[in-house]
Design a protein around this motif. Structure first.
Motif, PDB file in Angstrom:
ATOM      1  N   LEU A   1       1.506   9.182   4.106  1.00 42.00           N
ATOM      2  CA  LEU A   1       2.372   9.746   5.321  1.00 42.00           C
ATOM      3  C   LEU A   1       1.022   7.664   6.113  1.00 42.00           C
ATOM      4  O   LEU A   1       0.066   7.847   5.903  1.00 42.00           O
ATOM      5  CB  LEU A   1       1.037  10.322   5.819  1.00 42.00           C
ATOM      6  N   VAL A   2       2.399   7.136   7.015  1.00 33.58           N
ATOM      7  CA  VAL A   2       1.701   5.986   7.856  1.00 33.58           C
ATOM      8  C   VAL A   2       1.590   6.653   9.056  1.00 33.58           C
ATOM      9  O   VAL A   2       2.805   6.644   9.910  1.00 33.58           O
ATOM     10  CB  VAL A   2       2.539   4.832   7.509  1.00 33.58           C
TER      11      VAL A   2
ATOM     12  N   TYR B   1       0.819  -1.328  -0.077  1.00 30.08           N
ATOM     13  CA  TYR B   1      -0.103   0.067  -0.300  1.00 30.08           C
ATOM     14  C   TYR B   1       0.695   1.207   0.281  1.00 30.08           C
ATOM     15  O   TYR B   1       0.070   2.880   0.258  1.00 30.08           O
ATOM     16  CB  TYR B   1      -1.210  -0.273   0.984  1.00 30.08           C
ATOM     17  N   LEU B   2       2.309   0.913  -0.440  1.00 32.04           N
ATOM     18  CA  LEU B   2       2.712   2.045  -0.353  1.00 32.04           C
ATOM     19  C   LEU B   2       3.410   2.131  -1.091  1.00 32.04           C
ATOM     20  O   LEU B   2       3.482   2.051  -2.360  1.00 32.04           O
ATOM     21  CB  LEU B   2       4.462   1.419   0.704  1.00 32.04           C
TER      22      LEU B   2
ATOM     23  N   ILE C   1      -2.063   6.155   5.729  1.00 36.41           N
ATOM     24  CA  ILE C   1      -2.311   4.566   6.275  1.00 36.41           C
ATOM     25  C   ILE C   1      -2.775   4.912   7.787  1.00 36.41           C
ATOM     26  O   ILE C   1      -1.441   4.848   8.067  1.00 36.41           O
ATOM     27  CB  ILE C   1      -1.083   3.804   5.677  1.00 36.41           C
ATOM     28  N   ILE C   2      -3.445   4.271   8.254  1.00 38.15           N
ATOM     29  CA  ILE C   2      -3.335   4.052   9.637  1.00 38.15           C
ATOM     30  C   ILE C   2      -3.795   3.010  10.058  1.00 38.15           C
ATOM     31  O   ILE C   2      -4.237   1.595   9.665  1.00 38.15           O
ATOM     32  CB  ILE C   2      -4.742   4.907  10.123  1.00 38.15           C
ATOM     33  N   THR C   3      -2.367   2.229  10.861  1.00 38.58           N
ATOM     34  CA  THR C   3      -2.197   0.880  10.958  1.00 38.58           C
ATOM     35  C   THR C   3      -3.342   0.318  11.686  1.00 38.58           C
ATOM     36  O   THR C   3      -3.519  -0.901  12.062  1.00 38.58           O
ATOM     37  CB  THR C   3      -0.408   0.851  11.357  1.00 38.58           C
TER      38      THR C   3
ATOM     39  N   VAL D   1      -5.946   4.143   3.222  1.00 41.69           N
ATOM     40  CA  VAL D   1      -5.561   2.317   3.943  1.00 41.69           C
ATOM     41  C   VAL D   1      -5.812   2.235   5.483  1.00 41.69           C
ATOM     42  O   VAL D   1      -5.045   3.325   5.961  1.00 41.69           O
ATOM     43  CB  VAL D   1      -4.324   1.629   3.650  1.00 41.69           C
ATOM     44  N   ILE D   2      -6.769   1.916   6.226  1.00 38.09           N
ATOM     45  CA  ILE D   2      -7.127   1.178   7.584  1.00 38.09           C
ATOM     46  C   ILE D   2      -6.832   0.325   7.973  1.00 38.09           C
ATOM     47  O   ILE D   2      -7.110  -0.721   7.355  1.00 38.09           O
ATOM     48  CB  ILE D   2      -8.465   1.820   7.655  1.00 38.09           C
TER      49      ILE D   2
END
Length: 681
Positions: free
Chosen positions: A523-524, A515-516, A594-596, A653-654
């Motif tokens: 931003l992750v 997803y990168l 991206i929210i991990t 992206v979660i």
């Protein structure tokens, strides 16, 4: 009520502002904001209880809206408009951009001033004295200090420096700043030599300003001190911007912490040395009598606290075990601590009163020519040091002496760092203080934020701020004008594990590269430093180039991120929760967020434990009543990083499946900005 003349004036200002904004697009949401805010301030909904909770999404033009609504009415009613923010970034935006623009185009006669705390300013008289007499410099400063002071003096004379900490022409060590910062005893307006010190020049602007910009902490401190800086609440219209921080700011302000296992002999020795210095320099002076009193009071305080220190030494291993903190269940202190709390609060209060009188005696002695500046400064440094120590003790014991029955209203705990043990007290709620000092007295209050609701309800904010029983309270939710569904998508991929699993970090390392995008602005966001560092180390082994929070200053990382993208490449920025708010990366600077992990608070912090304990005692569910609403609000803030301008676009992206697997997940999803949603089965 909002008069027809006021309506016409606000409409005219609105038209002028629209005409002056380049590329202005009509925004019904801003029109609604202006109208509702003006009606609240004018008392259209309630004659005296003029309070508004207003959530205004990104792009609604919130700052200009509250200026258009509140400032004309403030001038008409001869009230001061006080704008309080939580961050320096918003203060700078208001003072450097929004207010000058409004002043230029609104055709309203007003002046504005940014107000900072006294310790943000240097005392130029003290600075010059230390240059002229280097022997006055504290022994703990390094050898470069005299040269740095000379550079600062030159910068002040040439008007390249405004005399405050925020406009320093070069980096100054904290110790050096402490030696020249203004204080209420030395840098006093009654002394002619200090009339042109930056602090007094800044304060002089208050009387001629109709708009005052402050931070939350200064606002609370001024309200608690009885309005020593700002006008009385009844003479003010307040705009509390970034209001979702106000309760936390209040808890920080009304909390206390102090060391418990300090070297009491050293504290007493410090008082004795002060007495000896004064005896040699001011024999037979009234300051000697006050110093003797200080000696007696400090002996009493140390005698009272010594048994507590002994008990602490005996029991700390039992209390702490391997942990770094020990929380007192239901805020119930050990019997000896509770029994002595009132006495220690009273004794430390008397010590502070004595120190204050000593400061005045020394100033009078200098004024009478009995004490030279060379003698005064070291004595003042000693007194300031003592004052700081006993202020911390006084604040702590005042809070620890408050009864906790029948209702627990504090979190109380001990913390251990290396050999030092500190005691802490933090209110579980500051709703009473906020209501008593601000809401019940102010002419009007507008509380604004892009994230005031939680799970699409204002209930959580009302409870935290103490607004549940205000008859005139108005709530308003104005959505962002951005075309979320057209400009972006929230993607929740299918994963094998949930974040509670020990294997989740390994799966993050495995799936994150999918997803990168090395050609975009990425931003992750991580929920913990530990996990971020683990993932970063693993991805670097796979030859990914990353900018990781903590490896350089925040601004340096953002500058490098911007430089890489504006140079035609991509960039990947890793950050924790602090990067989810106040981070402005418009356009190409962020197209892939991206929210991990969902931003649930750490349940092991003493404050969170105490809050959960209190809710449980009342028969509630702390996870559903506290943890989920707080996490939902933080998740909205995180998603708010993607679209900063109307033309922005991108993807979120979660990587946390709990949004679709847990019962609370659907409510959290509904509360997110209305992006298209792609949920993998």
């Amino acid at each position: 009520m909002l008069s027809s003349a006021s309506k016409s004036q606000i409409k005219a200002i609105h038209q002028q502002i629209k005409a002056a904004l380049p590329g202005y697009q009509p925004r019904p949401s801003q029109n609604k904001l202006v109208a509702e805010m003006a009606n609240i301030v004018a008392g259209s909904y309630h004659s005296y209880d003029r309070i508004g909770l207003i959530e205004a999404g990104t792009g609604t033009g919130k700052s200009l809206a509250y200026l258009m609504a509140a400032l004309p009415l403030a001038l008409e009613k001869k009230k001061t408009l006080v704008i309080a923010t939580a961050t320096v970034a918003l203060q700078e935006q208001l003072v450097n951009k929004d207010l000058p623009f409004f002043q230029q185009h609104a055709a309203l006669p007003f002046e504005f001033t940014l107000i900072k705390g006294r310790q943000r300013y240097a005392c130029i008289e003290r600075l010059n004295q230390q240059i002229q007499q280097p022997e006055l410099l504290p022994a703990w400063l390094d050898k470069a200090s005299p040269a740095d002071l000379a550079k600062l003096a030159t910068a002040w004379q040439e008007r390249r420096w405004l005399g405050d900490k925020d406009s320093l022409p070069f980096a100054v060590p904290d110790k050096l700043w402490y030696s020249i910062q203004a204080d209420s005893y030395y840098c006093h307006k009654q002394h002619r030599a200090h009339h042109n010190c930056p602090f007094h020049l800044a304060r002089a602007e208050i009387d001629s300003s109709q708009v005052l910009v402050v931070n939350h902490a200064l606002l609370l401190a001024d309200l608690a001190s009885g309005n020593s800086i700002l006008p009385k609440p009844e003479d003010c219209i307040y705009v509390i911007d970034e209001a979702h921080h106000l309760a936390d700011s209040g808890r920080d302000f009304f909390s206390a912490d102090a060391p418990l296992n300090f070297d009491s002999a050293a504290w007493q020795q410090q008082s004795e040395q002060l007495y000896q210095q004064l005896q040699s320099q001011l024999p037979q002076h009234s300051a000697i009598k006050e110093t003797l009193k200080l000696l007696d009071l400090s002996q009493d305080f140390i005698a009272t606290i010594k048994p507590l220190q002994q008990q602490l030494k005996k029991q700390q291993n039992d209390w702490f075990g391997k942990e770094q903190h020990y929380r007192f269940t239901d805020a119930v202190l050990p019997e000896l601590f509770q029994r002595q709390a009132d006495t220690l609060a009273e004794q430390s209060g008397k010590l502070l009163s004595c120190i204050e009188k000593l400061f005045q005696h020394l100033l009078d002695a200098q004024k009478d020519g009995k004490l030279k500046s060379k003698q005064l400064l070291p004595l003042q440094h000693e007194l300031q040091n003592l004052e700081q120590k006993y202020t911390a003790q006084h604040q702590l014991w005042q809070l620890w002496s408050v009864p906790q029955q029948p209702y627990v209203n504090q979190a109380r705990w001990l913390s251990r760092h290396e050999q030092q043990l500190r005691a802490h007290a933090c209110p579980l709620s500051v709703s009473f203080q906020l209501d008593d000092l601000l809401f019940s007295k102010a002419h009007a209050v507008l509380l604004c934020s892009a994230t005031l609701t939680s799970l699409n309800s204002f209930d959580y904010a009302k409870r935290e701020l103490g607004l549940t029983d205000h008859p005139g309270l108005q709530t308003l939710q104005v959505n962002s004008p951005f075309a979320y569904a057209e400009r972006g998508v929230i993607h929740i991929p299918k994963l094998r594990t949930e974040p509670t699993s020990d294997l989740f970090t390994d799966e993050l390392i495995e799936v994150l590269p999918k997803y990168l995008d090395n050609s975009q602005g990425n931003l992750v966001l991580f929920a913990s430093y530990w996990q971020m560092e683990q993932v970063a180390a693993a991805l670097r082994k796979q030859h990914w180039t990353l900018l990781v929070q903590g490896e350089a200053s925040r601004q340096s990382l953002l500058d490098l991120h911007k430089m890489k993208i504006e140079g035609g490449g991509g960039s990947i920025l890793f950050g924790t929760q602090s990067f989810s708010e106040g981070l402005d990366l418009p356009g190409k600077l962020l197209t892939n967020l991206i929210i991990t992990k969902l931003p649930f608070a750490v349940p092991t912090s003493p404050f969170e434990e105490a809050m959960a304990e209190a809710v449980t005692k009342r028969g509630g569910n702390p996870f559903l009543q506290l943890t989920v609403p707080a996490a939902a609000k933080k998740l909205v803030q995180s998603c708010g990083r993607l679209l900063r301008q109307e033309q922005d676009q991108g993807r979120i992206v979660i990587l946390d499946r709990r949004l679709v697997t847990k019962s609370y997940g659907s409510a959290m999803l509904k509360a997110l900005p209305p992006f298209r949603q792609q949920i993998d089965g």
